[in-house]
Design an enzyme around this catalytic site. Structure first.
Site, PDB file in Angstrom:
ATOM      1  N   ASP A 212      42.348  35.828  40.595  1.00  0.00           N
ATOM      2  CA  ASP A 212      41.440  35.895  39.451  1.00  0.00           C
ATOM      3  C   ASP A 212      40.072  36.368  39.950  1.00  0.00           C
ATOM      4  OD1 ASP A 212      41.323  34.668  36.456  1.00  0.00           O
ATOM      5  OD2 ASP A 212      39.369  34.487  37.454  1.00  0.00           O
ATOM      6  N   ASN A 220      30.808  41.666  32.626  1.00  0.00           N
ATOM      7  CA  ASN A 220      30.849  42.382  31.347  1.00  0.00           C
ATOM      8  C   ASN A 220      29.550  42.210  30.558  1.00  0.00           C
ATOM      9  OD1 ASN A 220      33.360  43.634  31.484  1.00  0.00           O
ATOM     10  ND2 ASN A 220      34.435  41.846  30.660  1.00  0.00           N
ATOM     11  N   HIS A 225      31.082  46.523  29.343  1.00  0.00           N
ATOM     12  CA  HIS A 225      32.538  46.535  29.527  1.00  0.00           C
ATOM     13  C   HIS A 225      33.011  47.741  30.337  1.00  0.00           C
ATOM     14  CE1 HIS A 225      33.610  43.076  27.042  1.00  0.00           C
ATOM     15  NE2 HIS A 225      32.579  43.410  26.255  1.00  0.00           N
ATOM     16  N   ASP A 229      35.479  47.487  33.511  1.00  0.00           N
ATOM     17  CA  ASP A 229      36.701  48.275  33.736  1.00  0.00           C
ATOM     18  C   ASP A 229      36.699  48.897  35.134  1.00  0.00           C
ATOM     19  OD1 ASP A 229      37.560  47.647  31.218  1.00  0.00           O
ATOM     20  OD2 ASP A 229      37.093  49.598  30.325  1.00  0.00           O
ATOM     21  N   GLU A 255      41.364  39.705  33.786  1.00  0.00           N
ATOM     22  CA  GLU A 255      40.925  39.851  35.167  1.00  0.00           C
ATOM     23  C   GLU A 255      41.876  39.138  36.119  1.00  0.00           C
ATOM     24  OE1 GLU A 255      38.538  36.286  33.543  1.00  0.00           O
ATOM     25  OE2 GLU A 255      39.487  38.105  32.781  1.00  0.00           O
TER      26      GLU A 255
END
Length: 333
Positions: A212, A220, A225, A229, A255
């Site tokens: 994780d 973010n 965002h 990415d 994630e």
């Protein structure tokens, strides 16, 4: 196009073609008015074949070429001195025209002789050196005469290839995470179940890591965002550089990632994931953005349990890594 002279008064060859083209029926007694039409019919039939563009050839019992149409002559580059099937194939091989040969010509001819006349009717595909495809229909008659019809199926093969490509692309899309290019959750869970059961049955090693990315929501919120990415893609590429070809890395959530390591015991799996974690923690520049991120991971080795239990043990180890301050790995107990 006729390439061979026929015996006067109509040959057995043309009578074979006539018999193969029209249903057999009882012939009425000839009269002076009909006698000429019966004898002229096979000659007219051969002339029609020659002018039609259809790819047709006739071979006698000794495999000598008796008749070939212009269409067949073009496909196989048949020359005036090609007197037999073997001559035609040797010329194709020498000039790199006609069918594609996967072995030397004499071996190919030996194999072809075993197949020719092995059944009253055969049909098969022919892969040509120019990339085209043909469908060949071979009919063998009493006495060993062989009638060959060849049809261009290149458009069909092209459509077949496009359909196969579309199918493969659709399957890939169904199995792959569009952003990172890794396997998606649906597909990797199927792989995970299979490998877990296989390891249990065979007694082989298998380790799984659940990974994780820490505080991903903060990334973010702070950078947007699009930056998030890029971080996901950065991790996917970096992790792939640290694992073996036999390992499987997948994105199973926003994630969240899964790493399957077949043949790897727990301590070795911890070492692999630690290399990934350390490389991530040293990253300070991601896709043109100055940012740092870390990961937490839980690792478990299969001990013969079902896939659900193995996943749960790795998930609990991940939870301990987060509770322990993140940016760390924890092995399942």
């Amino acid at each position: 196009m006729l390439t061979k002279e026929f015996p006067k008064g109509m040959s057995k060859a043309s009578s074979i073609i006539a018999a193969s083209t029209y249903p057999t029926k009882r012939r009425e007694p000839e009269t002076p008015e009909t006698a000429g039409s019966h004898s002229a019919f096979p000659d007219a039939l051969l002339a029609g074949f020659a002018a039609s563009g259809a790819a047709i050839a006739l071979f006698d019992p000794a495999d000598r070429l008796v008749f070939t149409s212009e269409g067949m002559r073009r496909i196989y580059n048949i020359q005036p001195d090609c007197a037999s099937f073997d001559d035609i194939m040797r010329h194709c091989h020498a000039t790199r025209t006609g069918p594609r040969f996967s072995v030397d010509i004499e071996t190919w001819l030996s194999n072809a002789r075993q197949k020719r006349r092995s059944a009253p009717y055969r049909s098969f595909e022919i892969d040509m050196v120019d990339g085209s495809w043909f469908w060949s229909s071979e009919t063998t008659y009493d006495g060993g005469w062989v009638l060959l019809f060849v049809t261009d199926i290149t458009p069909l093969k092209t459509n077949e290839s496009l359909l196969r490509l579309a199918r493969d692309l659709a399957q890939q899309a169904a199995d792959t995470d569009a952003l990172t290019g890794l396997l998606n959750r649906r597909h990797v869970m199927s792989v995970f179940s299979y490998k877990t059961l296989e390891a249990g049955e065979r007694g082989t090693a298998l380790s799984v890591a659940l990974i994780d990315l820490d505080h991903f929501k903060t990334i973010n919120d702070r950078f947007g965002h699009a930056a998030g990415d890029k971080v996901l893609c950065h991790f996917a590429e970096l992790a792939k550089q640290k694992i073996r070809d036999t390992d499987t890395l997948a994105r199973i959530g926003g994630e969240e990632f899964m790493l399957l390591m077949p043949g790897v015991r727990l301590q070795r799996a911890v070492d692999i994931v630690e290399r990934i974690r350390e490389a991530v923690s040293r990253s300070t520049h991601v896709a043109g953005i100055d940012l740092c991120y870390t990961l937490s991971a839980g690792i478990a080795e299969c001990i013969g349990e079902c896939p659900e239990e193995l996943f749960q043990r790795a998930d609990k180890a991940l939870y301990r890594a987060k509770q322990g301050g993140r940016n760390r790995t924890e092995a399942a107990r």
